[in-house]
Write an enzyme that holds these catalytic residues in place. Structure first.
Site, mmCIF file in Angstrom:
data_model
loop_
_atom_site.group_PDB
_atom_site.id
_atom_site.type_symbol
_atom_site.label_atom_id
_atom_site.label_comp_id
_atom_site.label_asym_id
_atom_site.label_seq_id
_atom_site.Cartn_x
_atom_site.Cartn_y
_atom_site.Cartn_z
ATOM 1 N N HIS A 42 5.819 -48.498 -1.807
ATOM 2 C CA HIS A 42 4.945 -47.752 -0.899
ATOM 3 C C HIS A 42 3.549 -47.536 -1.492
ATOM 4 C CE1 HIS A 42 6.188 -44.023 -3.112
ATOM 5 N NE2 HIS A 42 4.967 -43.667 -2.788
ATOM 6 N N ASP A 85 12.104 -49.298 -2.022
ATOM 7 C CA ASP A 85 10.792 -48.850 -2.481
ATOM 8 C C ASP A 85 10.532 -49.328 -3.907
ATOM 9 O OD1 ASP A 85 8.362 -47.672 -2.424
ATOM 10 O OD2 ASP A 85 9.082 -45.625 -2.734
ATOM 11 N N SER A 180 3.806 -41.356 -7.778
ATOM 12 C CA SER A 180 4.624 -42.463 -7.287
ATOM 13 C C SER A 180 4.465 -43.713 -8.137
ATOM 14 C CB SER A 180 4.231 -42.803 -5.845
ATOM 15 O OG SER A 180 4.690 -41.805 -4.994
ATOM 16 N N GLY A 181 5.534 -44.472 -8.195
ATOM 17 C CA GLY A 181 5.501 -45.744 -8.893
ATOM 18 C C GLY A 181 5.755 -45.634 -10.372
#
Lengths: 229, 555
Positions: A42, A85, A180-181
């Site tokens: 995402h 994701d 995120s990530g």
């Protein structure tokens, strides 16, 4: 990071910063091979064109002013299977392995990490009151078994087996910006292995969705993509 | 067929003080035979010293016997003498209960001064008529009994609990029965298996939860015992365990101060460590939750007092602010007087961890909790799996908190009892501080997780290989490292090389053979052979090893 702190500079040397071509930080990620980056899918929603992204490696400060910083273009994007994701980015040229740039280990395929295991999440998200707002931060978390996580009133049955939950070890004090990530790494023997990718709700407030992609569910996919590309 | 040692509980590094007889013995099995035929006393246990090929048969062991830690001995205790419960009518009961159900002291079986009888050790040599312990030499339906020391009461029954608790108290977190089917009839999956359902309730991570076989358990503080099922279509389901009719143990009365992780704290502090008032457990505002007093009847969820109903590190509560769901509370330690506790004391309790120790580590107060071979430490206030006297009460100045490595007994370095039932204690995975080095070192105080988790390729001679290849390069199956058949190899075993990952029959390199991992084969004609394991790519060789060691956050 939640209830975290500034990290020892370059003590998480696989952590990368995924940025736009104008050097704006988008997400975290990890170096898993000199030419490959693991991140959350995402994070790449704004564009599917590889050259719109840049990877910054070897940095501790968000400003990326250290001499150890390496910058690479992205030449390939590989989205995870079945809408997971997770994504792999192939660098235009391999990163140079140095004291500040070292890949993280991947877990064995489908290996389950035990509930209660202590792990670390890292990222450049804000840490209120903990200082070091512009440096890489860390927080330690304990893995929660999916069954227990699914029993919570907010995640009732929504956690899938290819996802992973963890909660802050030192108690929840606030909900802060997520990263995120970025990675969830756990020490195995004397090496850090990446078991999770920060994906969703993360913090003390009721999480809206499971928080980590379970990397071991995708080890085969990762190795296959790297081998064939 | 089984081994003679199957009826013994094995504990490494342990010693008990008892009447003893010394023998030469090459193996523990030889010593067990000596114990079985011991004529001088009833042999209940033995100590084996493998280095000296020597053993001691022992007259005494029971759950109450004090065990001391040693370095070179292995204690074998006959399991039957460790059970303080009865099976069936209790004819095999060999425990040490010596009072009747009314609390009257029993008369010794050899003593006939008060009540004469034919139930003597001579007449019933196999009935265990020792001392004045309750026994059932005549198979009485009501279980073990004894002659009493009350002239008015010749004999009475003893109140011995049943070994198998088939009912549950509270939420069944202590349930240790053998029900292995769910309420709708699914057979349970073994806890140590990952098929058909993969899961993270690894027995090694939950040593106190008794995750044996495929029995229903409640390791996560759920409403009642449950299990993963063997049906691929049903992940887990509750089990139908009857509730006990007897009330829960009196320990539920609890403490007014912090002991261990505070699960028994029943004090009235109702404010979090950052000063936020606690939400009432019976309220769902501002935070919706399932820790209601109805769901958790034995956890003392009264008012809005700080509690630990789910095995967290310390008592906690949901807070009354929307932005902070829950938070820990600051509860004074039981070793301190609450009235004397100052902010400074509390600050010291949560001080930063020390990850190296000075001199013998008597003042080590860090949070390391793994041993030198990677075993997790047992909590000092726990008597499972090892019973001991190194408690906070007996060593009030030793800071015996949680399962942190400590040196309460002036040993040479911090140590702990391990959560591995067969290894009583070990020194901790800590280094001595160098002169002038700060107490907070850069090395995280934890050790390995599970063998077989990471390196599936080999680096160098492959001594760190922990993958699951179990065939040699000619296709022969490997022999289990713990087995001595078909090839005897007592020098290279999981016991002699605890850090070499000698699990199952996986290829390993415990002797650092320059040609890489190998194994004994199951082929009687071929003792051992190398295994074919790919070499790691150059970048894999250094993966996950930062040059600058990370450090835990300090609170």
């Amino acid at each position: 990071a939640v209830n975290g702190c500034a990290s020892v500079p370059h003590s998480w040397p696989w952590q990368i910063s995924l940025r736009t071509r104008t050097n704006t930080h988008l997400c975290g990620g990890t170096l898993i091979d000199p030419q490959w980056i693991l991140t959350a899918a995402h994070c790449l929603e704004r564009s599917s064109v590889p050259y719109t992204y840049r990877i910054f490696l070897g940095l501790h400060t968000a400003k990326a002013v250290e001499p150890s910083v390496q910058v690479r273009e992205v030449k390939g994007i590989f989205q995870g299977p079945f809408g997971a994701d997770i994504a792999l980015l192939k660098l235009s040229s391999p990163a140079m392995i140095a004291d500040q740039v070292i890949p993280v280990c991947l877990p064995e395929d489908n290996l389950m990490i035990g509930s209660r295991t202590e792990c670390f999440a890292t990222g450049w998200g804000q840490v209120k009151g903990a200082g070091g707002d512009n440096v890489l931060k860390q927080t330690n978390l304990a893995v929660i078994e999916n069954k227990a996580c699914n029993s919570s009133e907010f995640l009732n049955g929504r956690v899938k087996k290819f996802e992973l939950c963890a909660e802050p070890i030192n108690g929840c004090t606030d909900t802060l910006q997520v990263e995120s990530g970025g990675p969830l790494v756990c020490l195995v023997q004397d090496r850090f292995v990446q078991y999770g990718i920060i994906s969703g709700g993360f913090g003390c407030a009721p999480p809206k969705k499971p928080v980590f992609v379970r990397v071991s569910s995708y080890t085969s996919w990762i190795k296959n993509i790297m081998r064939t590309n | 067929q089984g081994s003679i040692l199957d009826s013994y509980k094995k504990t490494e590094g342990a010693w008990i003080n008892a009447h003893q007889q010394s023998y030469k013995a090459n193996t523990a099995e030889e010593c067990a035979v000596r114990c079985e035929v011991e004529k001088k006393f009833t042999c209940r246990a033995f100590l084996f010293f493998s280095k000296n090929e020597w053993c001691l048969t022992l007259s005494r062991t029971s759950k109450r016997t004090q065990i001391f830690k040693t370095i070179n001995s292995v204690l074998y205790e006959k399991k039957v003498y460790l059970l303080e419960c009865k099976k069936g009518k209790g004819e095999d009961y060999r425990g040490t209960k010596d009072r009747t159900q009314k609390g009257v002291l029993c008369q010794k079986w050899v003593d006939s001064a008060l009540h004469k009888s034919n139930f003597t050790p001579e007449n019933y040599p196999h009935a265990g008529l020792e001392e004045n312990y309750c026994r059932n030499p005549n198979g009485n339906e009501n279980g073990p009994w004894c002659f009493t020391t009350d002239p008015a009461t010749r004999l009475d029954y003893c109140s011995i609990p049943e070994c198998e608790v088939e009912c549950m108290q509270c939420n069944g977190e202590d349930y240790s029965g053998k029900v292995s089917r769910t309420e709708s009839g699914f057979e349970c999956q073994r806890w140590d298996a990952q098929e058909p359902h993969m899961h993270g309730f690894l027995p090694k991570n939950f040593p106190e939860k008794d995750l044996k076989m495929n029995f229903c358990r409640n390791p996560d503080g759920d409403l009642r015992p449950w299990c993963f099922t063997t049906s691929p279509n049903k992940l887990w389901e509750y089990c139908d365990i009857p509730r006990c009719t007897t009330p829960p143990p009196t320990s539920q009365l609890g403490y007014q101060c912090l002991s261990g992780n505070g699960k028994d704290y029943r004090g009235k502090i109702a404010i979090t460590e950052s000063g936020i008032a606690c939400q009432h457990w019976s309220s769902q505002l501002p935070h919706r939750h399932r820790h209601s007093p109805e769901n958790y009847p034995c956890k003392g969820l009264d008012e809005n007092y700080c509690r630990n109903p789910d095995g967290k590190k310390r008592p906690w509560c949901y807070t009354t602010t929307n932005t902070t769901r829950w938070q820990y509370c600051s509860i004074p330690q039981c070793s301190q007087s609450a009235s004397q506790t100052t902010d400074e004391d509390i600050s010291r309790q949560s001080a930063s961890p020390e990850e190296c120790y000075r001199e013998r580590g008597l003042d080590y107060r860090g949070t390391a909790s793994f041993t030198i071979t990677g075993k997790k430490c047992q909590a000092w206030n726990s008597m499972l799996p090892h019973r001991h006297n190194r408690t906070e009460k007996n060593f009030p100045k030793a800071d015996l908190r949680e399962n942190y490595c400590r040196n309460p007994d002036n040993d040479t370095a911090p140590w702990c009892y391990t959560t591995v039932p067969t290894v009583r204690w070990e020194y901790c995975n800590l280094q001595k501080c160098h002169y002038g080095e700060p107490l907070v070192s850069l090395e995280p105080p934890f050790s390995s997780l599970e063998p077989g988790t990471e390196m599936t390729c080999i680096i160098g001679n492959g001594k760190d290989y922990r993958g699951a290849v179990a065939k040699t390069n000619s296709g022969r199956t490997c022999q289990e490292w713990s087995s001595q058949e078909p090839h005897h190899h007592s020098y290279l075993t999981p016991e002699t090389h605890p850090r070499s990952g000698l699990d199952k029959n996986y290829c390993r390199n415990p002797d650092e053979d320059i040609n890489g991992p190998w194994c004994y084969t199951t082929d009687p004609q071929k003792v051992w052979e190398y295994c074919e394991i790919p070499k790691c790519a150059p970048f894999q060789q250094e993966c996950g090893k930062p040059k600058r060691k990370p450090r835990r956050c300090q609170r």
